[in-house]
Design an enzyme around this catalytic site. Sequence first.
Site, PDB file in Angstrom:
ATOM      1  N   GLY A  16      -6.173  -0.226  -0.664  1.00 29.01           N
ATOM      2  CA  GLY A  16      -5.516   0.212  -1.905  1.00 29.01           C
ATOM      3  C   GLY A  16      -4.033  -0.289  -1.748  1.00 29.01           C
ATOM      4  N   ASN A  17      -3.055   0.418  -2.671  1.00 22.69           N
ATOM      5  CA  ASN A  17      -1.936  -0.097  -2.511  1.00 22.69           C
ATOM      6  C   ASN A  17      -0.987   0.991  -2.753  1.00 22.69           C
ATOM      7  OD1 ASN A  17      -1.198  -0.245  -5.534  1.00 22.69           O
ATOM      8  ND2 ASN A  17      -2.604  -1.627  -5.234  1.00 22.69           N
ATOM      9  N   ARG A  18       0.465   1.027  -2.705  1.00 27.27           N
ATOM     10  CA  ARG A  18       1.300   2.191  -2.749  1.00 27.27           C
ATOM     11  C   ARG A  18       1.582   2.472  -4.053  1.00 27.27           C
ATOM     12  NH1 ARG A  18       5.412  -0.080   0.784  1.00 27.27           N
ATOM     13  NH2 ARG A  18       6.851   1.455  -0.466  1.00 27.27           N
TER      14      ARG A  18
END
Length: 408
Positions: free
Chosen positions: A213-215
């Site tokens: 995923g990412n932030r």
Amino acid sequence: MLRGKHIILGVTGGIAAYKTPWLVRDLIREGADVQVVMTRSATQFVTPLTLSTVSKREVLMDLFPPSTEEPTGRWTEHIDLALWAELLLVAPASANTVAKIAHGLADNFLTTLILAARCPLVVSPAMDVDMYRNEVTQANLVALKEAGCHIIEPESGELASGLKGPGRLPELARLIEFLEKILTGSTRDLAGKKILVTAGPTFEPIDPVRFVGNRSSGRMGFALANAASQRGAEVTLVSGPVSLATPRQTTRIDVRTAAEMMAAVDRLFPEQDALIMSAAVADYAPATIAEQKIKRDRSGSSGLSISLKSNPDILKALGSKKTNQVLVGFALETENGLENARKKLSEKNLDAIVLNDPGVEGAGFETATNVVTIIGRSGSPRTLPKMSKFDVANEILNEIAPILKSVR
Ligand code: CTP
């Protein structure tokens, strides 16, 4: 312009409460039907008798009767009133009540009513300059804006303490003008338009407990959905996994993966007037998803490799399908920003692209502010100063509003 409108005026404990009898009188002169709700602290500054006399209605204050011997009244009164109201104005709104609304507290009649109300909520903070400028108060006001409340900025001038600065309740005429704009829809320049907004990250599963995923926090997309719905648009928000409250009056569809986001956007797109893709879609997903949790290899061998496959580019796919919809994309670039963003604008057949650099102070995923450059199809890039994500959202909508007007 306020003829026959049902307005609730919430009065809280601040010195400016002494001005509210005139506010009630002016609202009634404009034709409004006004119900006053006070907090206990407000009664230190103006009496309920004064406000019930000018409003010609009993002033409401308490959720519960003062003792069990008293008549019980109707327990659902706050809900009935919440449904009756066409607009709820809190003026003056003390720092304490602003904080309570921002955090969803419901410890008196007014805050309970605010939680239940479906109508537009207008908050007019008025307090001493240092309380107003206090970081916590400012963060609470940003939270209110992000939750879809309309905030009337206080005026600057001499305050009751003798200090000077922002904190005064605005002139009553300005307050009334603000309410008229909301009720008559002149700030609703996107009324009748259907806008689809995507927000947040996508999580691509590796096994039942892990993901790539990412932030992204989703705040930019939620601010866009909120701002567009305040301007009258019919908003659908397709969101990846985030921990944010759904803005008022928007339809939210939760997804986890890029493939799920693609399916939702693709299904909804034909009936939309605009698509704003602010989601940070993962470009890759694990090629296979392990059915069971992957165990640690305890043999001391070289580690674990996960092979990834490309995800669909949602924006590009819809850019090639679009008929007369307005398409907005985002570009997160750490180098050659303008050049890369312009390339994406043309490759994905967009009407505008919003460029940001996460390295710049006040920009990026986890902040409440953003620093962006908006590039339209023909125009030159417009670099905006650091501002709240809600204000950036309105700037983006300003960019597409004229195009939307000419569509359909
Ligand atoms: N986007 C999309 N589908 C993807 C990836 C991105 O719709 N699979 C959208 C994003 O929502 C954003 C824009 O495309 O509006 C970003 O463009 P993109 O070229 O994907 O940017 P990056 O992912 O940052 O690409 P790169 O890493 O190559 O810069």
